[in-house]
Design a protein around this motif. Structure first.
Motif, PDB file in Angstrom:
ATOM      1  N   ALA A  35       0.847  -1.202  -0.031  1.00 23.53           N
ATOM      2  CA  ALA A  35       0.079   0.063   0.060  1.00 23.53           C
ATOM      3  C   ALA A  35       0.736   1.185  -0.003  1.00 23.53           C
ATOM      4  O   ALA A  35       1.872   1.309   0.802  1.00 23.53           O
ATOM      5  CB  ALA A  35      -0.895  -0.111   1.129  1.00 23.53           C
ATOM      6  N   GLY A  36       0.594   2.453  -0.755  1.00 20.38           N
ATOM      7  CA  GLY A  36       1.163   3.394  -0.699  1.00 20.38           C
ATOM      8  C   GLY A  36       1.164   4.231  -2.099  1.00 20.38           C
ATOM      9  O   GLY A  36       0.690   3.738  -2.913  1.00 20.38           O
TER      10      GLY A  36
ATOM     11  N   ASP B 236       4.871   1.714 -11.140  1.00 25.29           N
ATOM     12  CA  ASP B 236       4.053   2.813 -10.743  1.00 25.29           C
ATOM     13  C   ASP B 236       2.601   2.815 -10.004  1.00 25.29           C
ATOM     14  O   ASP B 236       1.893   3.516 -10.382  1.00 25.29           O
ATOM     15  CB  ASP B 236       4.220   3.821 -11.568  1.00 25.29           C
ATOM     16  CG  ASP B 236       3.818   5.306 -11.275  1.00 25.29           C
ATOM     17  OD1 ASP B 236       4.197   5.533  -9.939  1.00 25.29           O
ATOM     18  OD2 ASP B 236       3.382   6.082 -11.866  1.00 25.29           O
ATOM     19  N   CYS B 237       2.457   1.705  -9.071  1.00 26.48           N
ATOM     20  CA  CYS B 237       1.224   1.466  -8.357  1.00 26.48           C
ATOM     21  C   CYS B 237       0.916   2.377  -7.429  1.00 26.48           C
ATOM     22  O   CYS B 237       1.812   3.308  -7.003  1.00 26.48           O
ATOM     23  CB  CYS B 237       1.430  -0.037  -7.823  1.00 26.48           C
ATOM     24  SG  CYS B 237       1.436  -1.331  -8.911  1.00 26.48           S
ATOM     25  N   LYS B 238      -0.477   2.568  -6.974  1.00 29.51           N
ATOM     26  CA  LYS B 238      -0.963   3.319  -6.104  1.00 29.51           C
ATOM     27  C   LYS B 238      -1.983   2.663  -5.319  1.00 29.51           C
ATOM     28  O   LYS B 238      -2.799   1.811  -5.986  1.00 29.51           O
ATOM     29  CB  LYS B 238      -1.467   4.573  -6.852  1.00 29.51           C
ATOM     30  CG  LYS B 238      -2.295   5.619  -6.007  1.00 29.51           C
ATOM     31  CD  LYS B 238      -2.447   6.808  -7.111  1.00 29.51           C
ATOM     32  CE  LYS B 238      -3.640   6.981  -7.639  1.00 29.51           C
ATOM     33  NZ  LYS B 238      -3.625   6.703  -8.810  1.00 29.51           N
ATOM     34  N   GLY B 239      -2.099   3.029  -4.117  1.00 28.84           N
ATOM     35  CA  GLY B 239      -3.335   2.386  -3.483  1.00 28.84           C
ATOM     36  C   GLY B 239      -2.807   1.160  -2.912  1.00 28.84           C
ATOM     37  O   GLY B 239      -1.855   1.220  -2.300  1.00 28.84           O
ATOM     38  N   VAL B 240      -3.949   0.205  -2.817  1.00 26.57           N
ATOM     39  CA  VAL B 240      -3.659  -1.038  -2.510  1.00 26.57           C
ATOM     40  C   VAL B 240      -3.407  -2.195  -3.556  1.00 26.57           C
ATOM     41  O   VAL B 240      -4.376  -2.346  -4.343  1.00 26.57           O
ATOM     42  CB  VAL B 240      -4.586  -1.825  -1.763  1.00 26.57           C
ATOM     43  CG1 VAL B 240      -4.504  -2.949  -0.976  1.00 26.57           C
ATOM     44  CG2 VAL B 240      -4.633  -0.504   0.091  1.00 26.57           C
ATOM     45  N   VAL B 241      -2.298  -3.014  -3.580  1.00 27.43           N
ATOM     46  CA  VAL B 241      -2.222  -4.195  -4.580  1.00 27.43           C
ATOM     47  C   VAL B 241      -2.076  -5.306  -3.752  1.00 27.43           C
ATOM     48  O   VAL B 241      -1.631  -5.261  -2.339  1.00 27.43           O
ATOM     49  CB  VAL B 241      -1.193  -3.806  -5.650  1.00 27.43           C
ATOM     50  CG1 VAL B 241      -1.303  -2.384  -6.365  1.00 27.43           C
ATOM     51  CG2 VAL B 241       0.291  -4.127  -5.126  1.00 27.43           C
TER      52      VAL B 241
ATOM     53  N   ILE C 296      -8.471   2.601   4.271  1.00 28.95           N
ATOM     54  CA  ILE C 296      -9.258   3.487   3.604  1.00 28.95           C
ATOM     55  C   ILE C 296      -8.682   4.793   3.524  1.00 28.95           C
ATOM     56  O   ILE C 296      -8.709   5.495   2.502  1.00 28.95           O
ATOM     57  CB  ILE C 296     -10.690   3.428   3.823  1.00 28.95           C
ATOM     58  CG1 ILE C 296     -11.429   2.107   3.490  1.00 28.95           C
ATOM     59  CG2 ILE C 296     -11.636   4.470   2.911  1.00 28.95           C
ATOM     60  CD1 ILE C 296     -12.737   1.711   4.037  1.00 28.95           C
ATOM     61  N   ASP C 297      -8.424   5.352   4.734  1.00 27.46           N
ATOM     62  CA  ASP C 297      -7.869   6.649   4.754  1.00 27.46           C
ATOM     63  C   ASP C 297      -6.422   6.709   3.987  1.00 27.46           C
ATOM     64  O   ASP C 297      -6.305   7.695   3.364  1.00 27.46           O
ATOM     65  CB  ASP C 297      -7.584   6.798   6.417  1.00 27.46           C
ATOM     66  CG  ASP C 297      -8.620   7.319   7.210  1.00 27.46           C
ATOM     67  OD1 ASP C 297      -9.842   7.459   6.719  1.00 27.46           O
ATOM     68  OD2 ASP C 297      -8.629   7.049   8.191  1.00 27.46           O
ATOM     69  N   GLU C 298      -5.866   5.562   4.199  1.00 28.70           N
ATOM     70  CA  GLU C 298      -4.510   5.534   3.538  1.00 28.70           C
ATOM     71  C   GLU C 298      -4.797   5.444   1.939  1.00 28.70           C
ATOM     72  O   GLU C 298      -4.049   6.296   1.112  1.00 28.70           O
ATOM     73  CB  GLU C 298      -3.600   4.349   3.839  1.00 28.70           C
ATOM     74  CG  GLU C 298      -2.425   4.030   2.922  1.00 28.70           C
ATOM     75  CD  GLU C 298      -1.276   4.737   3.273  1.00 28.70           C
ATOM     76  OE1 GLU C 298      -0.313   4.900   2.469  1.00 28.70           O
ATOM     77  OE2 GLU C 298      -1.332   5.878   4.107  1.00 28.70           O
ATOM     78  N   MET C 299      -5.673   5.012   1.336  1.00 23.64           N
ATOM     79  CA  MET C 299      -6.111   4.758  -0.098  1.00 23.64           C
ATOM     80  C   MET C 299      -6.348   6.276  -0.570  1.00 23.64           C
ATOM     81  O   MET C 299      -6.143   6.801  -1.611  1.00 23.64           O
ATOM     82  CB  MET C 299      -7.153   3.890  -0.317  1.00 23.64           C
ATOM     83  CG  MET C 299      -6.699   2.536  -0.132  1.00 23.64           C
ATOM     84  SD  MET C 299      -8.159   1.405  -0.281  1.00 23.64           S
ATOM     85  CE  MET C 299      -8.274   1.198  -2.026  1.00 23.64           C
TER      86      MET C 299
END
Length: 402
Positions: A246-247, A314-319, A360-363
């Motif tokens: 995540a990040g 170059d991901c984003k959010g949660v994988v 969810i806040d992190e996303m």
């Protein structure tokens, strides 16, 4: 008091994984902190129609879905950059009325909860980029690469990441000469092999072949779902382990690892979502061992590799990144990356000490930071090129003719 973020959760769409996306979305919407966010469900039906409304917060609304249910509002997304408006057309009463458009909500940020084509594959991400709405998933390129197993493996191979040998076939090759297609597979790979539609998830259309007859059946099944098929070398009773990341943009972290089926081998769709439950808990209902009992050294290696993959795409959010471990060696291989994993992998983060509302806040934070970075880019370049153009072709009087 600060106003709440208008958080859109877009889910469903025209995909074989439609129902899985509904489960993941309802899970997420139940865990949103309502003191920070107003949740706006945006459901895309299997026909591609868009709807919003409070009934969409409940799983029972989808069994079956009735677009005429009270509280369900058909909408479209205004693609004007920065608008974020969900627009409903209200037909006027009477025979000759023209009707009018009404804004029913404005989205400040979106969490896409899509599994499969027409949502997880970069298509929805492209729509949100055009609309200039912050969104909490990997961008267009990473989403497209992550969805297409053939392209994904070529990317991983180019990066030097560990993957199993494979080959790819098209439906046209199969229909032209199926025997030659199977000869090609047998020339390149030993049995057993796993046959997978290129652009599907949740193990739909995936099967194992141990001989030529099995290969024929597996290819027929896979080609019924996709025009491109991946055939991959199989391992003898491999151990599956998964890791979530995540990040965004260097600020990211890896979760604990899970062993989702106690090392029992390949899980099909029914085992992932239906065994022992109604499926209402999605991936979270799967029997698993967390943390995976593979030792600290290997755990750290896979966590670090997961971070490398996250950065490379170059991901984003949660994988979630899935691996296969060879029981007969120290080798491990990347199976795939899920850029929007089932149940958003919240069960892994709960084991890491991050509850679902905090995830969810992190996303949302990732979505907003990515949007801020995008807004730093220049989108205009001023020149006098238009003043020197004459439509028609060739040059005239020193001017460029088109």
């Amino acid at each position: 008091m600060m106003s709440k973020i208008q958080l859109g959760v877009i889910f469903g769409s025209r995909t074989c994984e439609h129902e899985v996306a509904i489960i993941s979305a309802v899970q997420l919407m139940r865990n949103v902190n309502r003191e920070k966010y107003d949740v706006i469900p945006v459901y895309i039906s299997q026909k591609g129609e868009w709807f919003t409304g409070d009934p969409l917060l409940e799983i029972k609304t989808y069994t079956p879905f009735d677009p005429f249910m009270k509280g369900i509002i058909p909408v479209r997304l205004d693609l004007t950059a920065g608008s974020g408006a969900l627009i409903h057309f209200e037909p006027a009463k009477g025979l000759f009325g023209g009707g009018k458009e009404k804004v029913v909500a404005r989205l400040d940020c979106v969490i896409p909860v899509m599994h499969g084509l027409n949502g997880e594959d970069g298509s929805l991400q492209g729509v949100l980029e055009l609309a200039n709405i912050p969104y909490a998933s990997t961008g267009i390129t990473g989403s497209a690469v992550g969805m297409d197993k053939i392209t994904m493996k070529r990317f991983f191979r180019g990066m030097g990441f560990p993957i199993l040998p494979d080959c790819a076939l098209t439906r046209a090759q199969w229909e032209k000469d199926s025997e030659n297609a199977m000869d090609q597979v047998e020339k390149e790979l030993p049995y057993p092999v796993f046959v997978k539609p290129a652009c599907l998830g949740s193990s739909i259309g995936v099967s194992r072949a141990d001989d030529r007859d099995g290969l024929k059946k597996s290819l027929e099944l896979a080609f019924s779902y996709d025009r491109r098929v991946l055939v991959e070398k199989g391992l003898d009773k491999p151990i599956e382990v998964n890791c979530s990341v995540a990040g965004f943009d260097g600020k990211r972290k890896a979760s604990v690892l899970e062993m989702p089926n106690s090392g029992a081998g390949f899980l099909d769709f029914s085992e992932k979502y239906l065994a022992g439950s109604s499926g209402s808990k999605g991936m979270a209902s799967l029997k698993r061992i967390v943390p995976a009992p593979i030792g600290d050294e290997l755990t750290e290696k896979l966590q670090n590799l997961s971070l490398e993959i996250f950065d490379a795409m170059d991901c984003k959010g949660v994988v979630r990144i899935d691996y296969m471990l060879d029981r007969h060696s120290d080798n491990y291989y990347i199976t795939e990356i899920n850029t929007i994993p089932g149940s958003l992998a919240y069960y892994l983060w709960a084991e890491t000490g991050v509850n679902y509302p905090a995830l969810i806040d992190e996303m949302v934070d990732c979505a907003l930071r990515a949007h801020q970075e995008k807004e730093r880019n220049s989108f205009a370049f001023t020149s006098d090129i238009l003043s020197g153009v004459v439509i028609g072709g060739g040059k005239k009087g020193g001017k460029l003719k088109l």
